[in-house]
Design a protein around this motif. Sequence first.
Motif, PDB file in Angstrom:
ATOM      1  N   LEU A 500       0.836  -0.969   0.355  1.00  0.00           N
ATOM      2  CA  LEU A 500      -0.273   0.014   0.081  1.00  0.00           C
ATOM      3  C   LEU A 500       1.139   1.425   0.176  1.00  0.00           C
ATOM      4  O   LEU A 500       0.673   2.344  -0.943  1.00  0.00           O
ATOM      5  N   ASN A 501       1.965   1.613   0.213  1.00  0.00           N
ATOM      6  CA  ASN A 501       3.066   2.440   1.024  1.00  0.00           C
ATOM      7  C   ASN A 501       2.906   3.040   1.106  1.00  0.00           C
ATOM      8  O   ASN A 501       1.934   4.805   0.316  1.00  0.00           O
ATOM      9  N   GLU A 502       1.552   3.894   1.891  1.00  0.00           N
ATOM     10  CA  GLU A 502       1.014   4.716   2.704  1.00  0.00           C
ATOM     11  C   GLU A 502       0.842   4.502   4.693  1.00  0.00           C
ATOM     12  O   GLU A 502       1.132   4.194   4.845  1.00  0.00           O
ATOM     13  N   ALA A 505      -0.709   2.834   6.887  1.00  0.00           N
ATOM     14  CA  ALA A 505      -1.380   1.429   6.219  1.00  0.00           C
ATOM     15  C   ALA A 505      -1.784   0.216   7.510  1.00  0.00           C
ATOM     16  O   ALA A 505      -2.976  -0.363   7.045  1.00  0.00           O
ATOM     17  N   PRO A 524      -3.912   2.250  -4.110  1.00  0.00           N
ATOM     18  CA  PRO A 524      -3.585   3.723  -5.386  1.00  0.00           C
ATOM     19  C   PRO A 524      -2.413   3.684  -6.569  1.00  0.00           C
ATOM     20  O   PRO A 524      -2.199   4.068  -7.380  1.00  0.00           O
TER      21      PRO A 524
END
Length: 563
Positions: A500-502, A505, A524
């Motif tokens: 997800l690289n958020e 998360a 995303p």
Amino acid sequence: MGSLLEELEDSRRFFYIRIRNTLIAKIQAFQAAFFTIGIFCLLPSTADGSILVNAQALYSQLDKISPAASGKIGLAILKRFYAMRDYQPVWVQDDKISPELDIAIAFIATAEQEGLDSKDYELEQLLRLRKQSSEGPTPLDLELHTTQAVLTLARDLCRGRLIASEVDPDWHIQQQTFDPADYLQKAINSGNLKSFLEDLSPKTKDYQLMRQALAHYREQVVRGIHWTAIPEIPLIRPNMNHPVIPQIRTRIVQAFAIHGNPEYDIAPSKSEKYDDELVNAIKAFQYQHGLNADGVIGKNTRAALNKTPEQKIRQLRINMERLRWLPRELGDRYLLVNIAGFRLTAIEYGKHILDMRVIVGRDYRSTPSFNSLISHLILNPYWNIPNSIAHKDLLPKQQNNSNYFTSQGISVYSNHDNRSQALNPESINWHAVGKNFPYVLRQNPGEKNALGTIKFMFPNPFSIYLHDTPSKQLFLKDVRMFSSGCIRLEKPLQLAGFVLNEPNAVTDLVAKIESGKTITVNLPRRLPIYLTYLTTWVDELNNIYFSSDTYGRDKRVLEHARW
């Protein structure tokens, strides 16, 4: 000039490995001979018997050579290359040797260092022709053979010598398209041929370190290192005594000479005690060979210790070939699943961010090699059980225990419309169910769900995905082939965070999982994933690892490559 030829000849002798004269090799030798004879017979010659090397001679000869005699690179490619340059010679100009010829021959001499076979590029013949050219008239076959060899090696380095899908039917990652004729023409026109040729092989750390290891193992072969097989033995545990311990100690010393791992730097001894120093070395050896580093010497550790330098050489060559099959650009961020090594690595800008153990398909339900893009995650997933698993794996359990489906949260349906009413498993005579399994099974989310709490979805024709698992104890096994083809993850939440690289998360995912609801989380940005089969690989610290050929795919490649 003499010194260059001597250096190339010395290099050839060092890297040369004998292979048996198979029927195919004899046919190839005949084709090469026919190609040479055709050149001499069909071209005009000068008064002193030498053959003119000019555009007219090249055009005439290429027009008359049969496709069967054109060798490794197709005649059409050879013709197209010379047509691009109006049939002007490359390596022989005005009957004089061009400086680029020695660059080309030096390039061909590197084939063995790349895990390829210099005989496939006629290095010996080229060296002989080159020597003859310095002593008398320059034959035209030197021009054509050099071009043919350079085109062939360029193609083999860039996209692989073998056609991946033919030698490994389970490999579905497309090899890159490469036009060797166009590339060589651009290289020559650039005025920097050497640089262009050096750029052909993969420049990844994995490939370069395998290349170095290959040289080390070949040096062991040249030196004639004695490699005595360790006999079949019972389990040897730390602090035990056994007559084979001195031999195992010697093997570790040999491994230190090749790899230089500090853990292998142990003192030679004839002691039969399995002491702490050797235990630590064995643990490091086990880890390097994809085994549980428990220090217990069993059959898998003994098999790894018994692999000879010749076997390691073949293993390295096969995996260097597989790396050539892969795309040159894998992406800034991507996942690499090594099926043979039972590992998954998350990579960001060349760095290993996350590494974990995985479980792959059983040998009869093996996981294929392919690539795709992860599109979304499913939290608290249902498991729509494939018909083959329902019939072969789960039906016998239900027949033995009438409460099995209920205890595992498995619902039974008459068709794939899950909105319909589930059937009562106790109302069905499961012993009467034959080969054609007439029901649809679906496991509800929960702690017993075979997919755990997360699955990672990416389009593919094999219905394969990554997922969590409640059977965590299986990650402690050396050989982790327990699934029906999908990949079970040791650290699914950490992987979800990378995917997800958020910010936050993982925290957000945990809250959603604890809700118990089945939730789809779209990425995303889709993330590339590559499922490969590498029995040799490299970690973030530049350590090289080896694993066993669990699916027998190395063996299949060897049969085609004849290495």
